[in-house]
Enzyme design. Sequence first.
Site, PDB file in Angstrom:
ATOM      1  NE  ARG A 157      56.013  36.731  42.307  1.00  0.00           N
ATOM      2  CZ  ARG A 157      56.252  38.028  42.539  1.00  0.00           C
ATOM      3  NH1 ARG A 157      56.854  38.407  43.654  1.00  0.00           N
ATOM      4  NH2 ARG A 157      55.898  38.926  41.670  1.00  0.00           N
TER       5      ARG A 157
ATOM      6  CE  LYS B 216      53.456  39.103  33.562  1.00  0.00           C
ATOM      7  NZ  LYS B 216      54.671  38.923  34.382  1.00  0.00           N
TER       8      LYS B 216
ATOM      9  NE  ARG C  69      52.130  33.356  36.301  1.00  0.00           N
ATOM     10  CZ  ARG C  69      51.990  34.619  36.722  1.00  0.00           C
ATOM     11  NH1 ARG C  69      51.106  35.414  36.198  1.00  0.00           N
ATOM     12  NH2 ARG C  69      52.752  35.083  37.661  1.00  0.00           N
TER      13      ARG C  69
ATOM     14  NE  ARG D 254      55.992  44.319  43.084  1.00  0.00           N
ATOM     15  CZ  ARG D 254      55.393  43.579  42.138  1.00  0.00           C
ATOM     16  NH1 ARG D 254      55.247  44.054  40.923  1.00  0.00           N
ATOM     17  NH2 ARG D 254      54.997  42.372  42.412  1.00  0.00           N
TER      18      ARG D 254
ATOM     19  NE  ARG E  89      52.184  41.229  45.002  1.00  0.00           N
ATOM     20  CZ  ARG E  89      52.059  41.231  43.674  1.00  0.00           C
ATOM     21  NH1 ARG E  89      51.521  42.243  43.050  1.00  0.00           N
ATOM     22  NH2 ARG E  89      52.499  40.215  42.962  1.00  0.00           N
TER      23      ARG E  89
HETATM   24  P1  ADP Z   1      53.860  38.162  38.993  1.00  0.00           P
HETATM   25  O1  ADP Z   1      53.711  38.105  37.486  1.00  0.00           O
HETATM   26  O2  ADP Z   1      54.672  39.328  39.404  1.00  0.00           O
HETATM   27  O3  ADP Z   1      54.316  36.869  39.608  1.00  0.00           O
HETATM   28  P2  ADP Z   1      50.957  38.116  39.360  1.00  0.00           P
HETATM   29  O4  ADP Z   1      50.175  39.146  40.061  1.00  0.00           O
HETATM   30  O5  ADP Z   1      50.751  37.936  37.887  1.00  0.00           O
HETATM   31  O6  ADP Z   1      52.464  38.447  39.699  1.00  0.00           O
HETATM   32  O7  ADP Z   1      50.673  36.676  40.034  1.00  0.00           O
HETATM   33  C1  ADP Z   1      50.693  36.489  41.416  1.00  0.00           C
HETATM   34  C2  ADP Z   1      50.389  35.014  41.749  1.00  0.00           C
HETATM   35  O8  ADP Z   1      49.070  34.679  41.286  1.00  0.00           O
HETATM   36  C3  ADP Z   1      51.297  33.994  41.076  1.00  0.00           C
HETATM   37  O9  ADP Z   1      52.499  33.781  41.786  1.00  0.00           O
HETATM   38  C4  ADP Z   1      50.391  32.758  41.064  1.00  0.00           C
HETATM   39  O10 ADP Z   1      50.336  32.149  42.355  1.00  0.00           O
HETATM   40  C5  ADP Z   1      49.024  33.349  40.780  1.00  0.00           C
HETATM   41  N1  ADP Z   1      48.727  33.406  39.324  1.00  0.00           N
HETATM   42  C6  ADP Z   1      48.549  34.534  38.584  1.00  0.00           C
HETATM   43  N2  ADP Z   1      48.288  34.223  37.301  1.00  0.00           N
HETATM   44  C7  ADP Z   1      48.319  32.868  37.221  1.00  0.00           C
HETATM   45  C8  ADP Z   1      48.147  31.932  36.163  1.00  0.00           C
HETATM   46  N3  ADP Z   1      47.904  32.336  34.910  1.00  0.00           N
HETATM   47  N4  ADP Z   1      48.259  30.614  36.453  1.00  0.00           N
HETATM   48  C9  ADP Z   1      48.507  30.185  37.697  1.00  0.00           C
HETATM   49  N5  ADP Z   1      48.693  31.003  38.744  1.00  0.00           N
HETATM   50  C10 ADP Z   1      48.591  32.339  38.508  1.00  0.00           C
END
Ligand code: ADP
Length: 245
Positions: free
Chosen positions: A199, A42, A117, A155, A188
């Site tokens: 996740r 994404k 989400r 990664r 990370r």
């Molecule tokens: P990925 O899609 O690879 O899990 P992101 O950078 O989008 O990585 O998200 C990292 C973390 O940030 C998630 O595991 C969550 O804890 C938090 N997060 C990001 N976007 C949201 C969201 N829309 N709602 C709730 N938590 C979020």
Amino acid sequence: MARKSQVKNGGVLTDSGYDQTPNPKSQAPLALILFGPPGSGKGTQSKLLVKTLGIPQISTGDMLREHVRKGLAVGTKVEAKMKAGILVRDEVVNRLVEERLAQPDAARGFILDGYPRTRAQAETLCGMLEAKGWDAVVIHLVVDYNVIIARLTGRRQCPVCGTLYNETSKPPKVAGVCDLEGAALIVRDDDREEVIRQRLEAYESQTRPLIEYFREKGKRLYDVDASHETPEAVFRKIEVLIRKP
Ligand code: ADP
């Protein structure tokens, strides 16, 4: 100079790719939702689309990480959850997005990366879009489970400039060292194996069901296979889909 071969809504397709000048008059506002599991690309696709469409990427993950990095109030609340791969509370994320969408650069559209989400987030977003009278296009990046695991476990990130690498698909010139900064690459926090599992579990139980919600709401939803092709090939497929009338 590159020859202009085709004029499109938000930019000009040339032999060397898209120029970055958006054409506001011919561009209807676009709310683009990039949807898919962690590791589906994404973020990579958002960055390519930003250049073509001239509208901003809104990544809730990046916004939350910035709050953590700056030691802001929201950051201290969410840090532990992010490290554990658990979703942050809807109220927190919804407020961040609401504030971001009110910024002038989002007036002609935006690319949502990692939001919504949960069902509550999707309902909030649909409310915001209805208030604007905007439609949304949802691009669902479909990726094999094994590909996701390989991408996330391989990664590596530069702690100085943030550049992402992958041990197999995008290795640095010298193993373990950033090409740009010469710094030792790190994993990370939330790319550790047990956190990756968490996740993916959050995605399966809370996020994937939104596909059905988008269908019920009559949103334009397209599945795009993002397992086997290069990021550029996936990008070209998305380009065609979002420009469909
Ligand atoms: P990925 O899609 O690879 O899990 P992101 O950078 O989008 O990585 O998200 C990292 C973390 O940030 C998630 O595991 C969550 O804890 C938090 N997060 C990001 N976007 C949201 C969201 N829309 N709602 C709730 N938590 C979020």
